[in-house]
Design an enzyme around this catalytic site. Sequence first.
Site, PDB file in Angstrom:
ATOM      1  N   TYR A  34       0.851  -1.193   0.000  1.00  0.00           N
ATOM      2  CA  TYR A  34       0.000   0.000   0.000  1.00  0.00           C
ATOM      3  C   TYR A  34       0.883   1.238   0.000  1.00  0.00           C
ATOM      4  CZ  TYR A  34      -4.553   2.221   0.584  1.00  0.00           C
ATOM      5  OH  TYR A  34      -5.709   2.942   0.375  1.00  0.00           O
ATOM      6  N   ASP A  92      10.375  -3.768  -5.482  1.00  0.00           N
ATOM      7  CA  ASP A  92      10.944  -4.784  -6.368  1.00  0.00           C
ATOM      8  C   ASP A  92      11.919  -5.711  -5.651  1.00  0.00           C
ATOM      9  OD1 ASP A  92       9.726  -3.956  -8.942  1.00  0.00           O
ATOM     10  OD2 ASP A  92      10.761  -2.083  -8.486  1.00  0.00           O
ATOM     11  N   THR A  93      12.694  -5.159  -4.703  1.00  0.00           N
ATOM     12  CA  THR A  93      13.709  -5.968  -4.034  1.00  0.00           C
ATOM     13  C   THR A  93      13.110  -7.004  -3.080  1.00  0.00           C
ATOM     14  OG1 THR A  93      13.937  -4.134  -2.483  1.00  0.00           O
ATOM     15  CG2 THR A  93      15.609  -4.319  -4.206  1.00  0.00           C
ATOM     16  N   VAL A  94      11.866  -6.793  -2.620  1.00  0.00           N
ATOM     17  CA  VAL A  94      11.267  -7.795  -1.717  1.00  0.00           C
ATOM     18  C   VAL A  94      10.279  -8.710  -2.444  1.00  0.00           C
ATOM     19  CG1 VAL A  94      11.520  -6.176   0.219  1.00  0.00           C
ATOM     20  CG2 VAL A  94       9.284  -6.486  -0.787  1.00  0.00           C
ATOM     21  N   HIS A 117       6.186  -3.262 -12.876  1.00  0.00           N
ATOM     22  CA  HIS A 117       7.556  -3.128 -13.401  1.00  0.00           C
ATOM     23  C   HIS A 117       8.034  -4.552 -13.693  1.00  0.00           C
ATOM     24  CE1 HIS A 117      11.619  -1.898 -14.059  1.00  0.00           C
ATOM     25  NE2 HIS A 117      12.086  -2.144 -12.848  1.00  0.00           N
ATOM     26  N   GLY A 143       2.548   7.138  -7.789  1.00  0.00           N
ATOM     27  CA  GLY A 143       1.209   6.753  -7.394  1.00  0.00           C
ATOM     28  C   GLY A 143       0.293   7.903  -7.013  1.00  0.00           C
ATOM     29  N   GLU A 204      17.001   5.496 -16.216  1.00  0.00           N
ATOM     30  CA  GLU A 204      17.336   6.036 -14.897  1.00  0.00           C
ATOM     31  C   GLU A 204      18.845   6.108 -14.686  1.00  0.00           C
ATOM     32  OE1 GLU A 204      14.672   3.526 -12.774  1.00  0.00           O
ATOM     33  OE2 GLU A 204      16.116   1.960 -12.357  1.00  0.00           O
ATOM     34  N   GLU A 236      23.269  28.160 -10.798  1.00  0.00           N
ATOM     35  CA  GLU A 236      23.434  27.980 -12.242  1.00  0.00           C
ATOM     36  C   GLU A 236      23.387  26.522 -12.674  1.00  0.00           C
ATOM     37  OE1 GLU A 236      23.264  30.304 -14.406  1.00  0.00           O
ATOM     38  OE2 GLU A 236      23.214  31.880 -12.898  1.00  0.00           O
TER      39      GLU A 236
HETATM   40  P1  NAD Z   1       6.616   1.588  -2.245  1.00  0.00           P
HETATM   41  O1  NAD Z   1       7.981   1.424  -1.693  1.00  0.00           O
HETATM   42  O2  NAD Z   1       6.042   2.948  -2.342  1.00  0.00           O
HETATM   43  O3  NAD Z   1       5.565   0.748  -1.398  1.00  0.00           O
HETATM   44  C1  NAD Z   1       5.722  -0.591  -1.138  1.00  0.00           C
HETATM   45  C2  NAD Z   1       4.729  -1.032  -0.054  1.00  0.00           C
HETATM   46  O4  NAD Z   1       4.918  -2.441   0.100  1.00  0.00           O
HETATM   47  C3  NAD Z   1       4.993  -0.436   1.321  1.00  0.00           C
HETATM   48  O5  NAD Z   1       4.218   0.704   1.529  1.00  0.00           O
HETATM   49  C4  NAD Z   1       4.531  -1.552   2.249  1.00  0.00           C
HETATM   50  O6  NAD Z   1       3.148  -1.394   2.465  1.00  0.00           O
HETATM   51  C5  NAD Z   1       4.711  -2.811   1.440  1.00  0.00           C
HETATM   52  N1  NAD Z   1       5.832  -3.686   1.839  1.00  0.00           N
HETATM   53  C6  NAD Z   1       7.143  -3.343   1.970  1.00  0.00           C
HETATM   54  N2  NAD Z   1       7.859  -4.422   2.296  1.00  0.00           N
HETATM   55  C7  NAD Z   1       7.004  -5.463   2.351  1.00  0.00           C
HETATM   56  C8  NAD Z   1       7.152  -6.849   2.637  1.00  0.00           C
HETATM   57  N3  NAD Z   1       8.344  -7.372   2.930  1.00  0.00           N
HETATM   58  N4  NAD Z   1       6.034  -7.625   2.599  1.00  0.00           N
HETATM   59  C9  NAD Z   1       4.827  -7.113   2.294  1.00  0.00           C
HETATM   60  N5  NAD Z   1       4.639  -5.799   2.021  1.00  0.00           N
HETATM   61  C10 NAD Z   1       5.707  -5.002   2.053  1.00  0.00           C
HETATM   62  O7  NAD Z   1       6.605   0.859  -3.664  1.00  0.00           O
HETATM   63  P2  NAD Z   1       6.171   1.468  -5.090  1.00  0.00           P
HETATM   64  O8  NAD Z   1       7.096   2.576  -5.459  1.00  0.00           O
HETATM   65  O9  NAD Z   1       4.717   1.686  -5.110  1.00  0.00           O
HETATM   66  O10 NAD Z   1       6.551   0.236  -6.041  1.00  0.00           O
HETATM   67  C11 NAD Z   1       5.699  -0.865  -6.237  1.00  0.00           C
HETATM   68  C12 NAD Z   1       5.890  -1.369  -7.664  1.00  0.00           C
HETATM   69  O11 NAD Z   1       5.484  -0.354  -8.575  1.00  0.00           O
HETATM   70  C13 NAD Z   1       7.350  -1.681  -8.017  1.00  0.00           C
HETATM   71  O12 NAD Z   1       7.365  -2.789  -8.868  1.00  0.00           O
HETATM   72  C14 NAD Z   1       7.795  -0.426  -8.759  1.00  0.00           C
HETATM   73  O13 NAD Z   1       8.872  -0.673  -9.674  1.00  0.00           O
HETATM   74  C15 NAD Z   1       6.528  -0.099  -9.502  1.00  0.00           C
HETATM   75  N6  NAD Z   1       6.391   1.296  -9.982  1.00  0.00           N
HETATM   76  C16 NAD Z   1       6.581   2.328  -9.119  1.00  0.00           C
HETATM   77  C17 NAD Z   1       6.385   3.627  -9.568  1.00  0.00           C
HETATM   78  C18 NAD Z   1       6.549   4.799  -8.633  1.00  0.00           C
HETATM   79  O14 NAD Z   1       6.445   5.926  -9.095  1.00  0.00           O
HETATM   80  N7  NAD Z   1       6.761   4.626  -7.333  1.00  0.00           N
HETATM   81  C19 NAD Z   1       6.009   3.858 -10.894  1.00  0.00           C
HETATM   82  C20 NAD Z   1       5.776   2.782 -11.743  1.00  0.00           C
HETATM   83  C21 NAD Z   1       5.978   1.504 -11.261  1.00  0.00           C
END
Ligand code: NAD
Length: 351
Positions: A34, A92-94, A117, A143, A204, A236
Amino acid sequence: MPTDDTYTFDSTVYYDEDADPDHIVHKTVAVLGYGSQGHAHAQNLSESGVDVVVGLREGSSSRAAAENDGLRVATPADAAAEADIVSVLVPDTVQPDVYEAAIEPNLESGDTLQFAHGFNIHYNQIQPPEDVDVTMVAPKSPGHLVRRNYENDEGTPGLLAVYQDATGEAHDEGLAYAAAIGCTRAGVVETSFREETETDLFGEQAVLCGGVTSLVKQAYETLVDAGYSPEMAYFECLNELKLIVDLMYEGGLGKMWDSVSDTAEYGGLTKGDVVVDEHARENMEAILEQVQDGTFAHEWIAENQAGRPSYTQLRTAEKNREIEAVGEELRELFAWQEADEDEEESAEVTA
Ligand code: NAD
Ligand code: MG
């Protein structure tokens, strides 16, 4: 590629009329996480008439936020078990750990694994069974904008990709998901997991986060080392970047060139390629190759498995740069101007 002709899209772009909500409204979507994307997908889907259950760990501080937003909350495993579509929106890392612990044991034949992603699928960190659909709907925005645009009856452009189509319905369902979060209002571009992942990482590294910050740091240090004041160097080389980027965002390179002075335009056109020269181009090609052959992905995965030793060091070094201390003081001067914006942002971001 310079051209005088009007450009026609190379990719397929979908709009509202291409999506059929029937492919999602009778289904249950588990939104795992969330954060930035999770809160926006969950609320938009729910308001589009989709049954949503948010998957969060017991004790997660996000649970209260999701419940306050009127959503049903369960553990990631229970949410996945109940759902037809599992939207994987944890970092992504978790994701590989969450997949193994909570998703994989609860996937049924014909379910959908949905991502925002492509990293973990493309680099084989998650290997789904053959009898599930694997799709990606990736809004091209943070988001809070995905949510704000939806509330304002506006759209957020997005990407759609199908990695695996077990049911024959993956594409239509992905498009219906994109519509339900508001993306087809603006336009959804068809892509693949490979293209999205590789262009995202390259962009990036080469420009957005890597290239541009190095350009700023090197230019700042060039001025300061030559005896100019850090304040002037900051203005600048960093502060004014926003004005330039805003113009490019609104109207491409053309609007920017039209808006700056002739002196700036001539200097820019003649000196830009002196700074970012053919060596920079070769370096970009090398970076792209490491993205394509998985070298970067494996470096990053190993870094995480080792507890992020280099990452932590680099982060600290970056925070301790002189340019950061100078900026902190100088931005105080602008505090009166930015107070309003900050207030607006923090009210919208739910973490
Ligand atoms: P985020 O870091 O904002 O949120 C991740 C949420 O996951 C946390 O708020 C928490 O509620 C939950 N969480 C964290 N660790 C956890 C765990 N071990 N077990 C269960 N829940 C856990 O993440 P995000 O930026 O929304 O990214 C989510 C996906 O969306 C990724 O794949 C990212 O690449 C993709 N994405 C992000 C964006 C962006 O602008 N942030 C844009 C496009 C795509
Ligand atoms: Mg299920």
